[in-house]
Design a protein around this motif. Structure first.
Motif, short mmCIF file in Angstrom:
data_model
loop_
_atom_site.label_atom_id
_atom_site.label_comp_id
_atom_site.label_asym_id
_atom_site.label_seq_id
_atom_site.Cartn_x
_atom_site.Cartn_y
_atom_site.Cartn_z
N VAL A 93 0.79 -1.09 0.05
CA VAL A 93 0.11 0.09 -0.08
C VAL A 93 0.83 1.20 -0.13
O VAL A 93 1.76 1.38 0.75
CB VAL A 93 -0.88 0.24 1.39
N ALA A 94 0.51 2.23 -0.82
CA ALA A 94 1.52 3.53 -0.89
C ALA A 94 1.03 4.17 0.44
O ALA A 94 0.00 4.31 1.01
CB ALA A 94 1.07 4.30 -1.91
N ILE A 95 2.17 4.98 1.02
CA ILE A 95 1.98 5.52 2.27
C ILE A 95 1.74 6.88 1.92
O ILE A 95 2.50 7.49 1.15
CB ILE A 95 3.25 5.49 3.10
N GLU A 96 0.53 7.52 2.10
CA GLU A 96 0.25 9.01 2.06
C GLU A 96 1.14 9.88 2.38
O GLU A 96 2.02 9.83 3.42
CB GLU A 96 -1.23 9.23 2.82
N GLU A 97 1.40 10.99 1.52
CA GLU A 97 2.34 12.14 1.75
C GLU A 97 2.32 12.60 2.98
O GLU A 97 3.39 12.87 3.79
CB GLU A 97 2.35 13.09 0.55
N VAL A 98 1.24 12.88 3.67
CA VAL A 98 1.09 13.49 5.00
C VAL A 98 1.42 12.62 6.22
O VAL A 98 2.39 13.03 7.20
CB VAL A 98 -0.45 13.86 5.22
N ILE A 99 1.47 11.38 5.66
CA ILE A 99 2.09 10.13 6.90
C ILE A 99 3.55 10.22 6.91
O ILE A 99 4.12 10.18 7.87
CB ILE A 99 1.62 8.89 6.76
N ARG A 100 3.92 10.41 5.40
CA ARG A 100 5.46 10.05 5.14
C ARG A 100 6.16 11.58 5.76
O ARG A 100 7.24 11.36 6.37
CB ARG A 100 5.69 10.10 3.60
N GLU A 101 5.49 12.51 5.71
CA GLU A 101 6.18 13.88 6.22
C GLU A 101 6.18 13.69 7.83
O GLU A 101 7.17 14.21 8.36
CB GLU A 101 5.13 15.06 5.94
N ARG A 102 5.07 13.18 8.26
CA ARG A 102 5.15 12.99 9.84
C ARG A 102 6.41 12.03 10.39
O ARG A 102 6.89 12.03 11.30
CB ARG A 102 3.82 12.28 10.26
N LEU A 103 6.86 11.12 9.45
CA LEU A 103 7.72 10.21 9.70
C LEU A 103 9.07 10.70 9.40
O LEU A 103 10.28 10.04 9.84
CB LEU A 103 7.49 8.97 8.87
#
Length: 175
Positions: free
Chosen positions: A134-144
Motif C-alpha cells: 500500500v502506498a504511504i500517503e504523503e502526509v504520513i511520510r512527512e510525519r515520519l
C-alpha cells in the motif's frame, strides 16, 4: 495466560496503541498477567525497512510492548518487508496462512484515521483485499521524516494486512 489458552492478537503501531500497550504492561508487572500464550500479528510493516531499523514498526513494537511482557519472541509476526513484488505476493500469502494456522485473530486492535482509513490503508483500497503493498500517503511520510532522518529516507510503501483479513476478524468479533 489469557483465558488459559493460546490467544491471537492483531496489533497496530502508533500513538493510539500506546494506552493499550501500557495497560498490558501494567497488568503483566503489577497483577501477574502472563502473556506467554499470546501470538501476535502486526497489521503493517514498511517495505524495504528491516525490523532492526530503529524506525521500523517491529522496533516500535519491541520498545513499546514486547520488551516489557513475556510474549515469546517467536510468537510475534510481522508482514513481509521485501521490495520484490513476486516475492511479496508469496510472502503475503504465507503471512495470511500463518494467521489461519494460528486459529485466526481473536482480538484485533485497529486504528481509524481521520480520513476514514484503517491503519496505513486509505480510502480507495479494495475492502475485499488481502495482505498487500500500500502506498504511504504523503502526509504520513512527512510525519515520519524525523524518524527516518529526512523525507528522502521515508519508505513510500508499506505491506498491510488486508481489510478482509484485519477488519473481517474485527467484524466477526463485534458480531
Amino acid at each position: 495466560a489469557i483465558l488459559g489458552r493460546q490467544v491471537v492478537l492483531g496489533l497496530v503501531t502508533g500513538e493510539t496503541s500506546l494506552p493499550f500497550f501500557k495497560e498490558l504492561i501494567y497488568r503483566h508487572r503489577q497483577e501477574g498477567l502472563s502473556l506467554k500464550n499470546v501470538v501476535t500479528f502486526n497489521t503493517d510493516a514498511y517495505v524495504g525497512v528491516d525490523g532492526s531499523h530503529p524506525a521500523s514498526l517491529k522496533s516500535f513494537m519491541q520498545r513499546h510492548l514486547f520488551d516489557h511482557v513475556d510474549i515469546p519472541p517467536e510468537s510475534n509476526h510481522f508482514p513481509p518487508v521485501t521490495e520484490d513484488p513476486h516475492e511479496l505476493e508469496a510472502l503475503a500469502t504465507k503471512y495470511e496462512t500463518t494467521i489461519k494456522r494460528a486459529g485466526g485473530i481473536d482480538y484485533q486492535v485497529l486504528r481509524l484515521r481521520q480520513n476514514g482509513g484503517l491503519g496505513l490503508h486509505h480510502p480507495g483500497i479494495p475492502t475485499d483485499g488481502r495482505t498487500q503493498q500500500v502506498a504511504i500517503e504523503e502526509v504520513i511520510r512527512e510525519r515520519l521524516s524525523a524518524e527516518f532522518g529526512g523525507i528522502g529516507n521515508v519508505p513510500t510503501h508499506s505491506v498491510s494486512l488486508g481489510y478482509k483479513t484485519s477488519a473481517g476478524f474485527a467484524a466477526t468479533a463485534l458480531g
